[in-house]
Design an enzyme around this catalytic site. Structure first.
Site, PDB file in Angstrom:
ATOM      1  N   GLU A  47      -1.088  -0.272  -2.486  1.00 52.28           N
ATOM      2  CA  GLU A  47      -2.085  -0.359  -1.415  1.00 52.28           C
ATOM      3  C   GLU A  47      -3.462  -0.002  -1.960  1.00 52.28           C
ATOM      4  OE1 GLU A  47      -1.599   1.296   2.445  1.00 52.28           O
ATOM      5  OE2 GLU A  47       0.354   0.338   2.778  1.00 52.28           O
ATOM      6  N   HIS A 109      -7.898  -1.078   4.455  1.00 48.15           N
ATOM      7  CA  HIS A 109      -6.836  -0.905   3.462  1.00 48.15           C
ATOM      8  C   HIS A 109      -5.886  -2.090   3.534  1.00 48.15           C
ATOM      9  CE1 HIS A 109      -4.843   1.069   6.951  1.00 48.15           C
ATOM     10  NE2 HIS A 109      -3.696   0.765   6.372  1.00 48.15           N
ATOM     11  N   HIS A 111      -1.907  -3.882   3.330  1.00 51.21           N
ATOM     12  CA  HIS A 111      -0.499  -3.681   3.669  1.00 51.21           C
ATOM     13  C   HIS A 111       0.334  -4.728   2.937  1.00 51.21           C
ATOM     14  CE1 HIS A 111      -0.333  -1.402   7.810  1.00 51.21           C
ATOM     15  NE2 HIS A 111      -0.874  -0.671   6.848  1.00 51.21           N
ATOM     16  N   ASP A 122      -1.511   5.085  10.466  1.00 50.14           N
ATOM     17  CA  ASP A 122      -2.860   4.506  10.539  1.00 50.14           C
ATOM     18  C   ASP A 122      -3.568   4.938  11.816  1.00 50.14           C
ATOM     19  OD1 ASP A 122      -2.626   3.093   8.158  1.00 50.14           O
ATOM     20  OD2 ASP A 122      -1.793   1.319   9.154  1.00 50.14           O
TER      21      ASP A 122
HETATM   22 ZN    ZN Z   1      -1.749   1.091   7.000  1.00 52.18          ZN
END
Ligand code: ZN
Length: 152
Positions: A47, A109, A111, A122
């Protein structure tokens, strides 16, 4: 419910999303290209994430820059934790150079899923992020393998 405070935006163009309040989110193509480069297409891809940077125009938001993963960030297959102080120092530099016009608008971010959805982690992290902000609430972006999720 914490999650009720984050609403998904509707994508209405390649770089444009409509927010619930009638305003729009515009993200520069250069920013989307950088994020696209961090998509977790391979099983080994970790990530990635950082800040979304830009300015407000009334109810509209314009993202013109971003910060990207740095060496002190914690990265795994299913988690990105922003730890490196370079994210904050870079945004502070842009803020000062622009005389306060350019600021942190939120976070992004990746995934490792095609159609990304915010996790409970999150939603809690975003809640905390908003509690630390003065003024406008933050926007959030998750880049999946195929699609981008945005909300705020
Ligand atoms: Zn996330």
């Amino acid at each position: 419910m914490l999650s009720s405070q984050i609403n998904e935006f509707k994508r209405v163009g390649p770089q444009l999303w409509r927010k619930g309040d009638g305003g729009h989110l515009l993200i520069e193509d250069s920013v989307l290209k950088v994020i696209g480069g961090y998509r977790q297409e391979c099983h080994s891809d970790l990530e990635a994430g950082g800040f979304l940077v830009g300015f407000y125009k009334g109810v509209d938001l314009h993202v013109i820059n971003l910060t990207v993963p740095q060496s002190l960030d914690k990265r795994s297959r299913f988690r990105f934790t922003r730890k490196d102080p370079k994210h904050v120092s870079q945004v502070t530099r842009w803020y000062e150079q622009s005389l306060g016009k350019i600021n942190c608008l939120g976070e992004w971010h990746t995934h490792p899923e095609r159609l990304p959805k915010p996790s409970d982690i999150d939603l809690h992290a975003w809640q905390t992020f908003n509690e630390g902000r003065r003024g406008q609430l933050a926007i959030f972006l998750i880049a999946g393998i195929s699609e981008i999720w945005t909300g705020g």
